[in-house]
Design a protein around this motif. Sequence first.
Motif, PDB file in Angstrom:
ATOM      1  N   VAL A 181      35.109   7.633  53.721  1.00 25.27           N
ATOM      2  CA  VAL A 181      34.760   6.212  53.612  1.00 25.27           C
ATOM      3  C   VAL A 181      33.815   5.983  52.439  1.00 25.27           C
ATOM      4  N   ASP A 182      32.834   6.876  52.282  1.00 23.28           N
ATOM      5  CA  ASP A 182      31.885   6.726  51.179  1.00 23.28           C
ATOM      6  C   ASP A 182      32.583   6.887  49.831  1.00 23.28           C
ATOM      7  N   PHE A 183      33.487   7.867  49.742  1.00 27.99           N
ATOM      8  CA  PHE A 183      34.247   8.068  48.508  1.00 27.99           C
ATOM      9  C   PHE A 183      35.080   6.843  48.162  1.00 27.99           C
ATOM     10  N   ARG A 184      35.748   6.294  49.158  1.00 25.68           N
ATOM     11  CA  ARG A 184      36.595   5.113  48.928  1.00 25.68           C
ATOM     12  C   ARG A 184      35.756   3.914  48.524  1.00 25.68           C
ATOM     13  N   ALA A 185      34.577   3.788  49.109  1.00 27.34           N
ATOM     14  CA  ALA A 185      33.692   2.683  48.752  1.00 27.34           C
ATOM     15  C   ALA A 185      33.172   2.840  47.322  1.00 27.34           C
ATOM     16  N   GLN A 186      32.838   4.073  46.935  1.00 26.75           N
ATOM     17  CA  GLN A 186      32.376   4.340  45.573  1.00 26.75           C
ATOM     18  C   GLN A 186      33.429   3.954  44.532  1.00 26.75           C
ATOM     19  N   ASN A 187      34.671   4.248  44.842  1.00 27.26           N
ATOM     20  CA  ASN A 187      35.767   4.052  43.895  1.00 27.26           C
ATOM     21  C   ASN A 187      36.676   2.893  44.303  1.00 27.26           C
ATOM     22  N   TYR A 188      36.116   1.936  45.019  1.00 23.51           N
ATOM     23  CA  TYR A 188      36.918   0.879  45.631  1.00 23.51           C
ATOM     24  C   TYR A 188      37.761   0.123  44.604  1.00 23.51           C
ATOM     25  N   GLN A 189      37.122  -0.423  43.585  1.00 24.60           N
ATOM     26  CA  GLN A 189      37.862  -1.232  42.624  1.00 24.60           C
ATOM     27  C   GLN A 189      38.744  -0.379  41.720  1.00 24.60           C
ATOM     28  N   GLN A 190      38.261   0.816  41.356  1.00 28.35           N
ATOM     29  CA  GLN A 190      39.058   1.680  40.490  1.00 28.35           C
ATOM     30  C   GLN A 190      40.389   2.056  41.132  1.00 28.35           C
ATOM     31  N   ILE A 191      40.341   2.399  42.422  1.00 39.82           N
ATOM     32  CA  ILE A 191      41.568   2.790  43.108  1.00 39.82           C
ATOM     33  C   ILE A 191      42.499   1.591  43.270  1.00 39.82           C
ATOM     34  N   ASN A 192      41.942   0.435  43.615  1.00 37.70           N
ATOM     35  CA  ASN A 192      42.770  -0.765  43.747  1.00 37.70           C
ATOM     36  C   ASN A 192      43.435  -1.125  42.422  1.00 37.70           C
ATOM     37  N   ASP A 193      42.680  -1.016  41.328  1.00 39.00           N
ATOM     38  CA  ASP A 193      43.241  -1.305  40.011  1.00 39.00           C
ATOM     39  C   ASP A 193      44.325  -0.299  39.646  1.00 39.00           C
ATOM     40  N   LEU A 194      44.097   0.962  40.008  1.00 39.29           N
ATOM     41  CA  LEU A 194      45.080   2.004  39.713  1.00 39.29           C
ATOM     42  C   LEU A 194      46.392   1.711  40.431  1.00 39.29           C
ATOM     43  N   LYS A 195      46.300   1.301  41.682  1.00 41.02           N
ATOM     44  CA  LYS A 195      47.497   0.947  42.436  1.00 41.02           C
ATOM     45  C   LYS A 195      48.225  -0.235  41.795  1.00 41.02           C
ATOM     46  N   ALA A 196      47.451  -1.245  41.390  1.00 42.15           N
ATOM     47  CA  ALA A 196      48.045  -2.487  40.896  1.00 42.15           C
ATOM     48  C   ALA A 196      48.683  -2.330  39.524  1.00 42.15           C
ATOM     49  N   THR A 197      48.171  -1.428  38.700  1.00 43.06           N
ATOM     50  CA  THR A 197      48.628  -1.332  37.316  1.00 43.06           C
ATOM     51  C   THR A 197      49.573  -0.161  37.059  1.00 43.06           C
ATOM     52  N   SER A 198      49.807   0.678  38.064  1.00 48.22           N
ATOM     53  CA  SER A 198      50.634   1.863  37.857  1.00 48.22           C
ATOM     54  C   SER A 198      52.118   1.550  38.063  1.00 48.22           C
ATOM     55  N   VAL A 199      52.918   1.933  37.078  1.00 55.35           N
ATOM     56  CA  VAL A 199      54.367   1.852  37.240  1.00 55.35           C
ATOM     57  C   VAL A 199      54.816   2.884  38.283  1.00 55.35           C
ATOM     58  N   ASP A 200      54.216   4.072  38.225  1.00 53.94           N
ATOM     59  CA  ASP A 200      54.485   5.131  39.198  1.00 53.94           C
ATOM     60  C   ASP A 200      53.129   5.654  39.664  1.00 53.94           C
ATOM     61  N   TYR A 201      52.629   5.088  40.745  1.00 55.84           N
ATOM     62  CA  TYR A 201      51.301   5.424  41.261  1.00 55.84           C
ATOM     63  C   TYR A 201      51.186   6.917  41.579  1.00 55.84           C
TER      64      TYR A 201
END
Length: 255
Positions: A181-201
């Motif tokens: 949970v702490d890791f996901r919170a630290q990287n919350y926006q980065q991971i969401n952006d990665l999902k949204a902008t990746s042609v092949d996540y």
Amino acid sequence: MALFLLAGCASQGDVENGAVYDPIEPANRLVFAVNDAVDTVVLQPTAFVYKEVVPAPIREVVRNFLDWLSSPIYIANSALQGDLEGLEHNAARFVANSPMFGLVDNATGLGLERRPEDFGQTLAVWGAEDGPYLVLPLLGPSNLRDTGGMVADYFMDPINYIGDEDTVFRLQIARRVVGAVDFRAQNYQQINDLKATSVDYYARVRTIYKQRREALIRNNTPPPMAATGSSSSGEFEQFQPSNAPIEQSGSRAKD
């Protein structure tokens, strides 16, 4: 030992130009999809509430404590790598933070930055290659060498020897959940952006994982492909495939 030997003799010759060796990609993609669904349904909303409700200083205390709990593993792997400087650094950091049980990071103020080590890095220092890429259920991206390292680190962890099996199980589950949970919170926006902008996540995470691990093995310096102008994981520099922040790591043995 079997995992170490397999990682060392895996078909790395089939991998060219820094590509990831992924012979079981269909199975990996299936596990990746399940992990992503768990992230979307459970981990992402939990991390959002955690970072919005829990004040940043408290989150830092949690992070410090998780790092302190892992210090004996860092120390053991520094010794196994023959890294005397790293051994002294991690031992001094552990002692400096022990009076408050790691809740307060006194060591960083003394110039002793976080320097995690794991047995996957130790195997790399000993000369083991990555081996096949793997996606582990809930744990995420890995490879044969690093998966073997996780097993070794488990047995190095002093928490496994402080009580009965039921107590140890509860402690380890709590530690993993809080760390995730702490890791996901630290990287919350980065991971969401990665999902949204990746042609092949899937492929993008696979590449980031390989590049990040190679950089950590080389004391957090860019892998050779970055030096030749290839794209690197700089776009997601803070992404860490572990339960604690990583700022520096063991170096690969010199030829």
